[in-house]
Structures are given as structure tokens and as C-alpha cells.
Design an enzyme around this catalytic site. Structure first.
Site, short mmCIF file in Angstrom:
data_model
loop_
_atom_site.label_atom_id
_atom_site.label_comp_id
_atom_site.label_asym_id
_atom_site.label_seq_id
_atom_site.Cartn_x
_atom_site.Cartn_y
_atom_site.Cartn_z
CG HIS A 111 -10.29 -4.39 -2.43
ND1 HIS A 111 -9.19 -3.63 -2.14
CD2 HIS A 111 -10.22 -4.68 -3.75
CE1 HIS A 111 -8.47 -3.46 -3.24
NE2 HIS A 111 -9.08 -4.09 -4.24
N GLY A 112 -11.35 -6.21 1.26
CA GLY A 112 -11.97 -6.35 2.57
C GLY A 112 -12.36 -7.79 2.88
N GLY B 38 -10.85 -3.50 7.23
CA GLY B 38 -10.67 -3.44 8.67
C GLY B 38 -11.26 -4.63 9.41
CB SER C 26 -0.90 0.01 1.24
OG SER C 26 -0.11 0.26 2.40
CG ASP D 18 -3.98 -2.75 -1.48
OD1 ASP D 18 -4.92 -2.91 -2.28
OD2 ASP D 18 -4.09 -2.89 -0.24
CG HIS D 19 -6.73 0.55 -1.75
ND1 HIS D 19 -8.02 0.72 -2.21
CD2 HIS D 19 -6.74 -0.58 -1.01
CE1 HIS D 19 -8.78 -0.27 -1.77
NE2 HIS D 19 -8.03 -1.08 -1.04
P1 13P Z 1 -9.03 -6.43 5.00
O1 13P Z 1 -9.02 -5.20 5.82
O2 13P Z 1 -10.33 -7.16 5.10
O3 13P Z 1 -7.88 -7.33 5.27
O4 13P Z 1 -8.91 -5.99 3.46
C1 13P Z 1 -7.66 -5.73 2.88
C2 13P Z 1 -7.76 -5.08 1.57
O5 13P Z 1 -8.80 -5.00 0.94
C3 13P Z 1 -6.51 -4.53 1.00
O6 13P Z 1 -6.73 -3.85 -0.20
O1 G3H Z 2 -7.07 -1.62 2.12
C1 G3H Z 2 -6.13 -1.25 2.77
C2 G3H Z 2 -5.09 -2.20 3.19
O2 G3H Z 2 -5.51 -2.93 4.30
C3 G3H Z 2 -3.79 -1.49 3.42
O3 G3H Z 2 -3.81 -0.81 4.63
O4 G3H Z 2 -3.13 1.45 3.83
O5 G3H Z 2 -3.02 0.84 6.26
O6 G3H Z 2 -1.39 -0.14 4.64
P1 G3H Z 2 -2.77 0.43 4.87
ZN ZN Z 3 -8.66 -2.87 -0.28
#
Ligand code: 13P
Ligand code: G3H
Ligand code: ZN
Length: 315
Positions: A210-211, A180, A48, A81-82
Site C-alpha cells: 500500500h502507499g 498520501g 474505497s 480497498d480498505h
Molecule cells: P497512495 O496514497 O500512496 O497512492 O496509496 C494508495 C493506497 O494504498 C490505496 O489503498
Molecule cells: O488508502 C486509501 C486510498 O488512497 C483511498 O482513499 O479513502 O480517500 O478514497 P479514500
Molecule cells: Zn492503502
């Protein structure tokens, strides 16, 4: 071996999903590789923006390159990621990332299409693949907190138009999960009807969930018994991954669960062995426990045992 997700998704589509796990440091990286090798699974290593800042992106890259040498059998994608647009370009230009996510899901539909299209053009020119997002997940994600009321499930019709116009390689959909440790009110869960609708509009197209952390209740209980305060934490039923995969989910994002393993290991050690101050003691246990966790997840995702099957398909 670092690969793009293209061939991995093609092989997995409709049958199983690839685990996409976030890392921030050496211990997570070692546990991640060990767990995937033990369970013979291809995987996606996610970084991330927050992780790139926390560990310094150059440090993370060096750790991952070294892990690739330490575990020469590993087949994995390195994925942002994101990402925002600027970070996507940075990762594409670095030559290290094989996949980026452009998350413009908070922008308007047309703006999301335009931003994603720009990133796709830059990425494809360098052989990098792009995950985009349509719909808004609830929960906490880096600097953004989305209240459940503001979350918006992905509209299948819009998903079809979005993919056609943006040219993205995979699509993260909002199907009821959230980031989360506190997902779902009451008996809510994955919206399979929405997922089905998206797959009908986009047959064969890789979808991303995701999630997806399961927030194991046993883990939460152990953390709380060791001084934690995670009352009401709840996640996705891991037995629903198989059905999700049949409906086109080829990538399942898991981060929170790994943090819970870290939290439990450290809390229990400091509770039970108050004289310990050697960081390697909990670190060693964490790496082993995280590897076990990853191997277990891969059996639930169906990616366990697929490593040699995909080896001939990836370059
Ligand atoms: P979680 O918070 O459910 O582990 O999701 C992680 C995620 O979507 C990272 O992009
Ligand atoms: O979706 C987010 C991921 O769990 C990454 O979390 O941005 O705190 O590293 P972070
Ligand atoms: Zn995510």
C-alpha cells in the site's frame, strides 16, 4: 472481463506486480481502462468506502460494467480497498466485486485474525478472494490519520501465523510506505529487510504494498507553479517496484499519484485559460494524461505487455 486476483498473482509472483488503482468517477475509470489497454496490462480497479459514498456505489458499478463493454479486451479485478467487515459482506453479497480487502490492522492480532477469518469464510463461499492487512502504515487513509510514530512494520513471524490462521489470499504488509503525498522522512524508503523476512516465512504467498505512489517531483512542481501548496511532498521510488516484486509483492496500490495528475491538469488549465468553464475541456485532458500515467506505471511494475499472457489463465 472481471476476474479474481488468484491467477493474476500466480502468474506475476516473483516477476512483476499488478497495478491496483483507485477510482471515484467516470474520468478516472476511462483513463484507467485506456492506459491499461494501451500498455496491454491486466490490472486491479480499487474502490474505497469513500468512493462508494462519493459516487454512489450503484453509479460506480454501472460505470465499470460499461467500461468493460467499451474495452472488451480488459482483464481486471474489482476490489474493495480498505474495507471494514460490514462493507466487505456488502461487496461479497453484491456479486460484483471479485476481491475484497478487510482492514482490521488497527485491532489486536487475535481480533484481526478473527475478523479476517470470518470475512474469508463468507468470501470464499462466493468465489471472492480476500486481502488482509497486518502492521500499521503511517499517513492518511479515509477517516484515519496515523502519525508516523504510531506506524508499525509487519513482523515476519506474525505474518506467517496470521496467514495460516486467517486463511487470507494475500497480505498487505507495512514495510515503510505510507498513504498520501507525504511519505518518508529524510532518506527513508522501503524496508527491504522486512520484506525479505516476510517472503522467507511465506514463500510464494502474494504480498501487497500500500502507499505506493511515487509523488513525481515534476508533478508537484507544476502543481505548485499553478497555485498549489504541496511543499515537501515525497513518494516511493518507482524504480524499486521491480525489487519489491522479486520479493513477493504482487499488488502495488496507487491512488495519490492519480489525484496529482487531476490536480495538475485542472490547475494549469484554469491558470492558463481563465475563460474556460466547460468541464469537458480539463476532463478530456485528464483522461488522456491519466491513461499515459497508468501505462508508464505498468512499465515500471512489469505488468505492461502481460495482458495476452494471462488471458488463457483466467476464467
Ligand atoms: P497512495 O496514497 O500512496 O497512492 O496509496 C494508495 C493506497 O494504498 C490505496 O489503498
Ligand atoms: O488508502 C486509501 C486510498 O488512497 C483511498 O482513499 O479513502 O480517500 O478514497 P479514500
Ligand atoms: Zn492503502
Amino acid at each position: 472481463m472481471i476476474v479474481t486476483t488468484k491467477e493474476l498473482f500466480k502468474h506475476a509472483y516473483g516477476k512483476y506486480a499488478i497495478g491496483a488503482y483507485n477510482i471515484n468517477n467516470l474520468e478516472q475509470c476511462m483513463g484507467l481502462f485506456r492506459g491499461n489497454i494501451d500498455s496491454e496490462a491486466p490490472f486491479i480497479l480499487q474502490i474505497s468506502k469513500g468512493a462508494r459514498e462519493y459516487a454512489d456505489k450503484r453509479m460506480l458499478e454501472a460505470i465499470i460494467r460499461t467500461a468493460d463493454e467499451v474495452f472488451p479486451k480488459a482483464i481486471f479485478a474489482v476490489h474493495l480497498d480498505h474495507g471494514d467487515e460490514e462493507t466487505c459482506y456488502e461487496c461479497i453479497d453484491s456479486g460484483f466485486y471479485s476481491s475484497v480487502m478487510i482492514d482490521a490492522s488497527h485491532a489486536s492480532f487475535d481480533e484481526n485474525v478473527a475478523i479476517t477469518k470470518r470475512v474469508v469464510e463468507a468470501a470464499h463461499a462466493k468465489g471472492v478472494v480476500v486481502e488482509a492487512e497486518l502492521g500499521v502504515l503511517g499517513g492518511v487513509e479515509e477517516h484515519i490519520k496515523v502519525d508516523e510514530g504510531d506506524a508499525r512494520l509487519t513482523n515476519p513471524e506474525e505474518a506467517e501465523e496470521f496467514v495460516a490462521r486467517s486463511g487470507c489470499d494475500s497480505l498487505a504488509c507495512a514495510i515503510g510506505t505510507s498513504h498520501g503525498a507525504y511519505k518518508f522522512a529524510g532518506s527513508q524508503g522501503i524496508h527491504f529487510d522486512v520484506l525479505e523476512g516476510i517472503q522467507k516465512r511465506l514463500p510464494g504467498f502474494p504480498l501487497v504494498m500500500h502507499g505506493s505512489s511515487s509523488v513525481p517531483q515534476e508533478e508537484v512542481a507544476r502543481i505548485n507553479a499553478a497555485g498549489g501548496d504541496l511543499g515537501g511532498a515525497k513518494g516511493v521510488d518507482e524504480n524499486q517496484f521491480a525489487r519489491s516484486a522479486q520479493l513477493g509483492v504482487t499488488k502495488v496500490n496507487i491512488d495519490t499519484d492519480g489525484r496529482l495528475v487531476w490536480c495538475r491538469v485542472h490547475r494549469e488549465m484554469f491558470r492558463d485559460q481563465p475563460a474556460v468553464f466547460d468541464l469537458r475541456k480539463p476532463g478530456k485532458i485528464f483522461m488522456s494524461e491519466y491513461a499515459n500515467f497508468i501505462a508508464h506505471k505498468n512499465t515500471k511494475l512489469g505488468s505492461a505487455g502481460m495482458l495476452e499472457k494471462v488471458r488463457g489463465l483466467v476464467k
